[in-house]
Design a protein around this motif. Sequence first.
Motif, PDB file in Angstrom:
ATOM      1  N   LEU A  71       0.832  -1.199   0.000  1.00  8.50           N
ATOM      2  CA  LEU A  71       0.000   0.000   0.000  1.00  8.50           C
ATOM      3  C   LEU A  71       0.865   1.247   0.000  1.00  8.50           C
ATOM      4  CD1 LEU A  71      -2.800  -0.868   2.587  1.00  8.50           C
ATOM      5  CD2 LEU A  71      -2.895  -1.000   0.096  1.00  8.50           C
ATOM      6  N   ASP A  72       0.499   2.194  -0.820  1.00  8.85           N
ATOM      7  CA  ASP A  72       1.236   3.453  -0.893  1.00  8.85           C
ATOM      8  C   ASP A  72       0.521   4.487  -0.018  1.00  8.85           C
ATOM      9  OD1 ASP A  72       3.091   5.353  -1.623  1.00  8.85           O
ATOM     10  OD2 ASP A  72       2.001   5.922  -3.438  1.00  8.85           O
ATOM     11  N   ILE A  73       0.595   4.256   1.292  1.00  7.62           N
ATOM     12  CA  ILE A  73      -0.055   5.172   2.229  1.00  7.62           C
ATOM     13  C   ILE A  73       0.904   5.513   3.357  1.00  7.62           C
ATOM     14  CG2 ILE A  73      -2.364   4.303   1.701  1.00  7.62           C
ATOM     15  CD1 ILE A  73      -2.378   2.870   4.356  1.00  7.62           C
ATOM     16  N   ASP A  74       0.617   6.614   4.017  1.00  3.81           N
ATOM     17  CA  ASP A  74       1.424   7.068   5.137  1.00  3.81           C
ATOM     18  C   ASP A  74       1.098   6.207   6.360  1.00  3.81           C
ATOM     19  OD1 ASP A  74       2.003   8.544   7.626  1.00  3.81           O
ATOM     20  OD2 ASP A  74       2.622  10.150   6.270  1.00  3.81           O
ATOM     21  N   PRO A  75       2.055   5.426   6.857  1.00  2.00           N
ATOM     22  CA  PRO A  75       1.761   4.542   7.989  1.00  2.00           C
ATOM     23  C   PRO A  75       1.401   5.298   9.264  1.00  2.00           C
ATOM     24  CG  PRO A  75       4.096   4.441   7.406  1.00  2.00           C
ATOM     25  CD  PRO A  75       3.425   5.275   6.377  1.00  2.00           C
ATOM     26  N   ASP A  76       1.969   6.485   9.474  1.00  2.00           N
ATOM     27  CA  ASP A  76       1.644   7.257  10.676  1.00  2.00           C
ATOM     28  C   ASP A  76       0.181   7.706  10.651  1.00  2.00           C
ATOM     29  OD1 ASP A  76       4.243   6.992  11.614  1.00  2.00           O
ATOM     30  OD2 ASP A  76       4.897   8.876  10.729  1.00  2.00           O
ATOM     31  N   LEU A  77      -0.261   8.237   9.519  1.00  2.00           N
ATOM     32  CA  LEU A  77      -1.656   8.667   9.408  1.00  2.00           C
ATOM     33  C   LEU A  77      -2.604   7.477   9.479  1.00  2.00           C
ATOM     34  CD1 LEU A  77      -1.647  11.493   6.710  1.00  2.00           C
ATOM     35  CD2 LEU A  77      -1.954  11.722   9.164  1.00  2.00           C
ATOM     36  N   ALA A  78      -2.208   6.354   8.888  1.00  2.00           N
ATOM     37  CA  ALA A  78      -3.048   5.159   8.938  1.00  2.00           C
ATOM     38  C   ALA A  78      -3.231   4.695  10.380  1.00  2.00           C
ATOM     39  CB  ALA A  78      -2.444   4.049   8.085  1.00  2.00           C
ATOM     40  N   GLU A  79      -2.163   4.731  11.157  1.00  2.00           N
ATOM     41  CA  GLU A  79      -2.263   4.314  12.561  1.00  2.00           C
ATOM     42  C   GLU A  79      -3.185   5.248  13.340  1.00  2.00           C
ATOM     43  OE1 GLU A  79       0.418   3.567  16.577  1.00  2.00           O
ATOM     44  OE2 GLU A  79       1.140   4.958  15.035  1.00  2.00           O
ATOM     45  N   VAL A  80      -2.998   6.550  13.156  1.00  2.00           N
ATOM     46  CA  VAL A  80      -3.833   7.516  13.890  1.00  2.00           C
ATOM     47  C   VAL A  80      -5.288   7.387  13.468  1.00  2.00           C
ATOM     48  CG1 VAL A  80      -4.290   9.960  14.281  1.00  2.00           C
ATOM     49  CG2 VAL A  80      -1.945   9.127  14.314  1.00  2.00           C
ATOM     50  N   ALA A  81      -5.545   7.240  12.162  1.00  2.00           N
ATOM     51  CA  ALA A  81      -6.922   7.106  11.678  1.00  2.00           C
ATOM     52  C   ALA A  81      -7.588   5.866  12.272  1.00  2.00           C
ATOM     53  CB  ALA A  81      -6.940   7.044  10.155  1.00  2.00           C
ATOM     54  N   PHE A  82      -6.823   4.805  12.445  1.00  2.00           N
ATOM     55  CA  PHE A  82      -7.358   3.570  13.008  1.00  2.00           C
ATOM     56  C   PHE A  82      -7.644   3.719  14.499  1.00  2.00           C
ATOM     57  CE2 PHE A  82      -7.043  -0.602  14.958  1.00  2.00           C
ATOM     58  CZ  PHE A  82      -7.825  -1.381  14.117  1.00  2.00           C
ATOM     59  N   ARG A  83      -6.706   4.299  15.228  1.00  2.00           N
ATOM     60  CA  ARG A  83      -6.827   4.365  16.691  1.00  2.00           C
ATOM     61  C   ARG A  83      -7.674   5.535  17.190  1.00  2.00           C
ATOM     62  NH1 ARG A  83      -3.860   0.190  18.295  1.00  2.00           N
ATOM     63  NH2 ARG A  83      -1.779  -0.162  17.465  1.00  2.00           N
ATOM     64  N   ALA A  84      -7.759   6.606  16.415  1.00  2.00           N
ATOM     65  CA  ALA A  84      -8.498   7.804  16.856  1.00  2.00           C
ATOM     66  C   ALA A  84      -9.304   8.374  15.691  1.00  2.00           C
ATOM     67  CB  ALA A  84      -7.531   8.842  17.407  1.00  2.00           C
ATOM     68  N   PRO A  85     -10.424   7.753  15.342  1.00  2.00           N
ATOM     69  CA  PRO A  85     -11.176   8.198  14.168  1.00  2.00           C
ATOM     70  C   PRO A  85     -11.715   9.620  14.259  1.00  2.00           C
ATOM     71  CG  PRO A  85     -12.306   6.390  15.302  1.00  2.00           C
ATOM     72  CD  PRO A  85     -11.004   6.575  15.983  1.00  2.00           C
ATOM     73  N   LEU A  86     -11.861  10.177  15.458  1.00  2.00           N
ATOM     74  CA  LEU A  86     -12.319  11.567  15.594  1.00  2.00           C
ATOM     75  C   LEU A  86     -11.188  12.583  15.428  1.00  2.00           C
ATOM     76  CD1 LEU A  86     -14.814  11.451  18.603  1.00  2.00           C
ATOM     77  CD2 LEU A  86     -15.344  11.813  16.195  1.00  2.00           C
ATOM     78  N   ALA A  87      -9.954  12.124  15.543  1.00  2.00           N
ATOM     79  CA  ALA A  87      -8.805  13.036  15.457  1.00  2.00           C
ATOM     80  C   ALA A  87      -8.838  13.778  14.130  1.00  2.00           C
ATOM     81  CB  ALA A  87      -7.507  12.265  15.608  1.00  2.00           C
ATOM     82  N   THR A  88      -8.611  15.085  14.198  1.00  2.00           N
ATOM     83  CA  THR A  88      -8.678  15.939  13.013  1.00  2.00           C
ATOM     84  C   THR A  88      -7.403  16.763  12.917  1.00  2.00           C
ATOM     85  OG1 THR A  88     -11.069  16.067  13.294  1.00  2.00           O
ATOM     86  CG2 THR A  88     -10.055  17.707  11.858  1.00  2.00           C
ATOM     87  N   MET A  89      -6.770  16.742  11.737  1.00  2.00           N
ATOM     88  CA  MET A  89      -5.559  17.515  11.539  1.00  2.00           C
ATOM     89  C   MET A  89      -5.893  18.994  11.681  1.00  2.00           C
ATOM     90  SD  MET A  89      -2.906  17.591   8.312  1.00  2.00           S
ATOM     91  CE  MET A  89      -2.677  15.830   8.296  1.00  2.00           C
ATOM     92  N   CYS A  90      -5.061  19.701  12.453  1.00  2.00           N
ATOM     93  CA  CYS A  90      -5.357  21.103  12.739  1.00  2.00           C
ATOM     94  C   CYS A  90      -4.066  21.922  12.811  1.00  2.00           C
ATOM     95  CB  CYS A  90      -6.125  21.225  14.062  1.00  2.00           C
ATOM     96  SG  CYS A  90      -5.186  20.699  15.515  1.00  2.00           S
ATOM     97  N   LEU A  91      -4.251  23.212  13.018  1.00  2.00           N
ATOM     98  CA  LEU A  91      -3.193  24.179  13.263  1.00  2.00           C
ATOM     99  C   LEU A  91      -2.011  24.013  12.305  1.00  2.00           C
ATOM    100  CD1 LEU A  91      -3.479  24.300  17.130  1.00  2.00           C
ATOM    101  CD2 LEU A  91      -4.235  26.031  15.514  1.00  2.00           C
TER     102      LEU A  91
END
Length: 193
Positions: free
Chosen positions: A50-70
């Motif tokens: 998969l050509d995806i960012d592993p850090d973002l994939a982990e965060v999206a999996f563990r914290a689905p409400l988390a929103t990139m900000c600031l």
Amino acid sequence: MLDHPLLLSELPFTAKQARTQGLDPRRLAALIARGAVQQIGRGLYMPAALDIDPDLAEVAFRAPLATMCLTSALVHYGLIDDIPTALELALPSGAPHRPPVTTPVTWRVFDAGTFSVGRGEENIRGVTFPVYSPERCVVDAFRLRGYTGYETATKALKAWLSHRGNAPATLLDIARQLPRAIGPLQQALEILL
């Protein structure tokens, strides 16, 4: 074994899901050793193809409400050219605890009543991830200038005004919905315009 359903999926999977799908820990370890699977967090894996960012994939999996900000979102939109040392993510007040993730994250807590203002989803480095709109990010930079710095907020505003050609009224509409945002933004607009 390379055609296993988990290896053909586009989602991260847990060790428990792997066991449930018949992929025992020894075979999972062999797939990791061969480079077919990569570990992206504690007990969390994804197909290496998969050509995806592993850090973002982990965060999206563990914290689905988390929103990139600031700062992270401002960099994503090209409104500033900083290099953040950590991914800045917002959670609504009252949300479950901040999950442990391997990627460096600075967690911010935004008011639950205004959490959805300007919130959307984008494909960021192969991951569908929640992110605030450029307008919300500029307003937040002024509202939270104690975190971001006044210079960062001003740079973002200048870039937004010049590159996007949008009217300041759009920013002011968002600023009226957020606490402590309208005053600093209006002052900056008066100076710049």
